[in-house]
Scaffold this active site. Structure first.
Site, short mmCIF file in Angstrom:
data_model
loop_
_atom_site.label_atom_id
_atom_site.label_comp_id
_atom_site.label_asym_id
_atom_site.label_seq_id
_atom_site.Cartn_x
_atom_site.Cartn_y
_atom_site.Cartn_z
N LYS A 297 -15.28 7.60 -3.40
CA LYS A 297 -16.51 7.85 -2.64
C LYS A 297 -17.13 9.18 -3.05
O LYS A 297 -18.35 9.31 -3.22
CB LYS A 297 -16.22 7.84 -1.13
N LYS B 230 -8.78 13.10 5.03
CA LYS B 230 -7.87 11.96 4.97
C LYS B 230 -6.85 12.17 6.07
O LYS B 230 -6.80 13.25 6.68
CB LYS B 230 -7.18 11.88 3.60
N ARG B 231 -6.02 11.16 6.38
CA ARG B 231 -4.98 11.37 7.38
C ARG B 231 -4.12 12.58 7.00
O ARG B 231 -3.96 12.90 5.82
CB ARG B 231 -4.10 10.12 7.50
N HIS C 210 0.80 -1.23 0.00
CA HIS C 210 0.00 0.00 0.00
C HIS C 210 0.83 1.27 0.00
O HIS C 210 0.28 2.36 0.20
CB HIS C 210 -0.92 0.05 1.23
N LYS D 144 0.20 14.36 1.31
CA LYS D 144 -1.18 14.60 0.88
C LYS D 144 -1.45 16.10 0.69
O LYS D 144 -2.45 16.50 0.13
CB LYS D 144 -2.15 14.01 1.90
N THR E 144 -8.99 6.16 -1.76
CA THR E 144 -10.30 5.55 -1.95
C THR E 144 -11.39 6.59 -1.68
O THR E 144 -12.51 6.46 -2.19
CB THR E 144 -10.51 4.33 -1.00
C1 26Q Z 1 3.77 0.81 10.29
C2 26Q Z 1 4.73 0.52 11.25
C3 26Q Z 1 4.50 0.80 12.58
C4 26Q Z 1 3.30 1.36 12.96
C5 26Q Z 1 2.33 1.65 12.00
C6 26Q Z 1 2.57 1.38 10.67
C7 26Q Z 1 1.53 1.68 9.65
C8 26Q Z 1 0.18 1.71 9.98
C9 26Q Z 1 -0.77 2.01 9.03
C10 26Q Z 1 1.89 1.93 8.33
C11 26Q Z 1 0.92 2.22 7.38
C12 26Q Z 1 -0.42 2.26 7.72
C13 26Q Z 1 -1.48 2.58 6.76
C14 26Q Z 1 -1.31 2.81 5.47
C15 26Q Z 1 -2.42 3.20 4.59
O1 26Q Z 1 -3.53 3.44 5.04
N1 26Q Z 1 -2.18 3.27 3.27
C16 26Q Z 1 -3.23 3.66 2.32
O2 26Q Z 1 -3.86 2.48 1.85
C17 26Q Z 1 -4.99 2.80 1.04
C18 26Q Z 1 -5.66 1.49 0.66
O3 26Q Z 1 -4.89 0.80 -0.29
C19 26Q Z 1 -4.57 3.60 -0.19
O4 26Q Z 1 -5.74 3.97 -0.89
C20 26Q Z 1 -3.79 4.85 0.22
O5 26Q Z 1 -3.29 5.50 -0.92
C21 26Q Z 1 -2.65 4.45 1.16
O6 26Q Z 1 -2.00 5.62 1.65
#
Ligand code: 26Q
Length: 763
Positions: free
Chosen positions: A606, A495-496, A315, A501, A602
């Site tokens: 929406k 979004k986050r 991702h 972003k 995503t």
């Molecule tokens: C990693 C290591 C330690 C702690 C937390 C994490 C961590 C947690 C969550 C790393 C990444 C995430 C989340 C990533 C994420 O939400 N990515 C998004 O995924 C969506 C679904 O595929 C995409 O549409 C987005 O573009 C992408 O940013």
């Protein structure tokens, strides 16, 4: 047909109209539980999918479950007849706080589609007691407070299963909770399997904060979801969580396969595991370990079995978000799995001598979870075409060179149950009248394209948008005490919060517009710009960006020359529930990431489905949206992904080249204007100003001028209502491709190869 009335009588022995909303919520839970028990669970199918994910951002379930059971109207009418409302009752439900953002929400859309398509497949994850923090604004800053979302009456059902998980220095026994996942009108049921620990204790949380003793694993393992989205955190606790999740999950997979007739040597004929990013990647060594120690299978054979059953979804291309765990940490948390990782790395080194880029364990002794997942999985996919191409050609090129057959793309999708039927019932009902209700099962909205020039359809769609703006206005008033103008253009970025972003770029636009209005350029229609999103607690610049926007919005509110024409709102605690109010009300969808950085997005899908027009860079799935709707129906600006990739490769971006431009410097410098410094926190504002003007690693300034011009064009175009709505119709009509039913259909055809009872999908 058991009516709600009988459940209410049984539980409370009084009529519906005398019940509180909380009581009615409980009665509906009972009704849905009974109906769910009768659904088909695919027990007769040999092979089963397990979607392993550290996050499932499912949103509230009450109306969604009624909708999927096909009894929404029936229950709603019974409530209305007794002076009650489903909407009010759903207010009594807490939103499960089990995800950070896009990746977690994608997992939720996927389990909905997997079930609706009649695929035998469960989600496997963790039951975080407090999940992600609740965001509260205080002094224009984000404060993170624990979100106690679990209440006595919830969708969680305790399961009898429990497994022992052996850590290096101690063992723990898990508790399993299930949440039913109901397919849309197809009588199918799967489950979310969420592992937990009885010993977890909220007593160790210090009053009102999220500080706790991270060393006390037994008491805190499933307390919180890591609030890090893409910011790598090396916390040992995160590794404990991951190992706990996958050890339980792997034991569940093997036990259920044996129950269905497997002798474990043939496990890959009984189960397939999709891992949602690398957070569950330790399932690879853990399955091998269990096959060796519990089932007498030799190492080489176990490796072969796992290689036929695990598939990995990537991702991100942000290097800092790729998980690399120190072997010393893995030795502490899960020494046996760590030992297996070393053996897996030896095999890689034998097969690919002198190819350092594909090693699992690097020269610093860190295990690269993505590398392990690609070597020992049989499929690796990106989440939008551009993202998958970048993986093949740059980020994971070394792997593509050795395993081209493993690489594939699965462009993300969204479930139409939640993202139109549930959140925008007026639009859904109108579509039924206009084009028939087949779209509800085949996601095909193209028949709407015939009505692009129909004035009555145009008028009706605008009326629906207005109703949704009124609903958003009422919700914002109740939840945040802010008032928006329901007649304004509603322009949203939710979004986050992350520099890539580029919320900071939209804030700089707001400053431009503020100047412009002050100098007498009054917009024809007032503008409301809405931000929403949480920042990882440790991500300082992201929190500075929130602070800057909140302070800026206060300045605008206080300025009588401007506040009638421009309003900036930062929605507190943005989550799935908020999204369901915001998205149907939007005219403009901001998808403005630095090209190449957003894997898919995503939210973009929406908004499109709910009749907003997109303002975007050619990044992630925006590329595919643009391709479908055509350039005349979307607003594109900014540098191309390939240009940005080159700029990074040559290290050739210099923020000063942009900062000193005539149109840009006054906007950036406004961050340090007397008014901002008076209302805001000087340290935060100075740090942000310095970062944007000197470093600007994610290049907010590189596209700023083009962004401003494109936004102005968009606001001007809005004034031609018929042409605008014509574009809206094209966007809704082309949204069918972005249904997660299409995405899951592709996963199944290309990767999982499971029986699929419902193929009602138009390609
Ligand atoms: C990693 C290591 C330690 C702690 C937390 C994490 C961590 C947690 C969550 C790393 C990444 C995430 C989340 C990533 C994420 O939400 N990515 C998004 O995924 C969506 C679904 O595929 C995409 O549409 C987005 O573009 C992408 O940013």
């Amino acid at each position: 047909m058991a009516k709600l009335e009988s459940y209410v009588t049984k539980a409370f022995n009084k009529p519906i109209r005398e019940c509180s909303d909380a009581e009615l919520y409980k009665a509906i839970l009972d009704l849905v539980a009974d109906r769910s028990d009768g659904l088909n669970t695919h027990h007769n199918q040999k092979k089963k999918l397990y979607y392993f994910s550290a996050e499932f951002l499912i949103g509230k379930l009450l109306s969604n479950n009624l909708l999927n059971l096909g009894i929404y109207d029936e229950v709603n009418n019974e409530l209305i007849a007794n002076g009650k409302s489903l909407m009010a009752i759903e207010e009594a439900e807490n939103e499960p706080s089990l995800g950070n953002g896009g990746l977690g929400r994608l997992a939720a859309c996927f389990v909905d589609s997997i079930t609706t398509l009649g695929i035998n497949g469960d989600g496997v994850g963790l039951n975080y007691h407090f999940g992600l923090f609740r965001q509260v604004f205080k002094d224009n800053n984000q404060k993170a407070v624990p979100d106690a979302w679990i209440t006595e009456n919830s969708w969680l059902k305790k399961n009898k299963k429990s497994y022992e998980v052996k850590f290096g220095r101690f063992s723990l026994n898990s508790t399993l909770y299930d949440i039913n996942v109901l397919g849309y009108k197809h009588n199918k049921r799967n489950r979310l399997r969420l592992f937990d620990l009885d010993s977890v204790s909220s007593d160790i949380i210090e009053e009102g904060t999220i500080h706790f003793d991270k060393g006390n694993i037994e008491e805190n393992l499933t307390l919180f979801l890591y609030p890090d989205d893409s910011d790598h955190s090396g916390e040992l606790l995160r590794i404990y969580q991951q190992y706990f999740m996958v050890s339980n999950g792997a034991q569940l997979v093997i036990e259920e396969a044996i129950e269905r007739g497997s002798n474990v040597h043939d496990l890959d004929e009984y189960a397939v595991i999709q891992i949602n990013d690398t957070h569950p990647a330790l399932v690879i060594p853990e399955l091998i370990r269990l096959m060796i120690t519990d089932h007498g299978i030799k190492f080489d054979e176990a490796v072969g079995i796992v290689r036929r059953m695990v598939a990995y979804t990537n991702h991100t291309i942000l290097a800092e978000a790729l998980e690399k765990w120190p072997m010393s940490d893995l030795d502490l948390v899960c020494p046996d799995a760590a030992h297996i990782i070393r053996r897996l790395d030896e095999l890689v080194q034998n097969d690919f001598p002198n190819n350092n880029a594909v090693k699992i364990i690097d020269e610093h002794g860190r295990a690269h979870m993505a590398n392990m997942s690609i070597h020992y999985g049989y499929s690796i996919n990106g989440v939008a075409r551009l993202h998958s191409d970048i993986l093949k050609n740059t980020e994971l090129k070394h792997f593509y060179d050795i395993y081209p057959e493993k690489f594939n793309n699965k462009t993300n999708g969204i479930t139409f149950r939640r993202w139109i039927m549930d959140c925008n019932p007026e639009l859904a009902t109108y579509l039924d009248q206009l084009i028939g209700s087949e779209w509800r099962t085949n996601s095909d909205l193209t028949p709407l394209l015939d009505y692009q020039d129909d004035i009555s359809v145009n008028t009706k769609l605008r009326a629906i948008k207005f109703t949704n703006k009124q609903r958003l206005k009422a919700w914002l008033d109740v939840h945040q005490g802010v008032e928006i103008d329901e007649h304004s253009i509603i322009d949203i970025q939710i979004k986050r919060i992350h520099e890539y972003k580029r919320q900071q770029m939209l804030a700089l636009y707001v400053i431009h517009k503020y100047f412009s209005i002050k100098s007498g350029n009054i917009p024809k229609t007032p503008i409301t710009i809405i931000f929403g999103g949480k920042a990882a607690s440790a991500y300082t610049i992201a929190r500075d960006i929130i602070h800057m926007i909140l302070t800026l919005s206060q300045i605008i509110d206080n300025d009588p020359d401007v506040n009638k024409h421009l309003k900036v709102v930062f929605v507190e605690n943005y989550n799935v529930t908020a999204a369901q109010y915001l998205i149907p009300a939007a005219d403009i969808s901001e998808q403005i990431s630095l090209a190449s950085k957003e894997a898919s997005g995503t939210g973009n899908m929406k908004f499109m489905l709910n009749g907003a027009l997109t303002l975007c860079t050619l990044d992630g799935a925006n590329v595919e949206i643009a391709e479908r709707v055509g350039r005349e129906n979307i607003y594109i600006f900014g540098k191309q992904s390939s240009e940005i990739v080159d700029i990074y490769a040559n290290n050739s971006y210099n923020a000063h080249d942009y900062y000193y431009r005539e149109r840009i410097k006054p906007l950036v410098d406004f961050i340090l204007s007397p008014g901002m410094l008076y209302l805001g926190d000087e340290e935060r504002l100075r740090r942000l100003h310095s970062d944007i003007s000197n470093k600007d690693y994610f290049m907010a300034l590189i596209d700023l001028e083009e962004f401003i011009d494109t936004k102005e064009k968009m606001y001007a175009d809005y004034e031609d209502h018929d042409r605008w709505t014509r574009r809206v119709i094209k966007n809704i009509g082309e949204a069918g491709y972005f249904s997660s039913d299409r995405t899951i259909n592709e996963y199944n055809e290309d990767i999982w190869h499971l029986e699929q009872e419902n193929k009602a999908i138009k390609k």
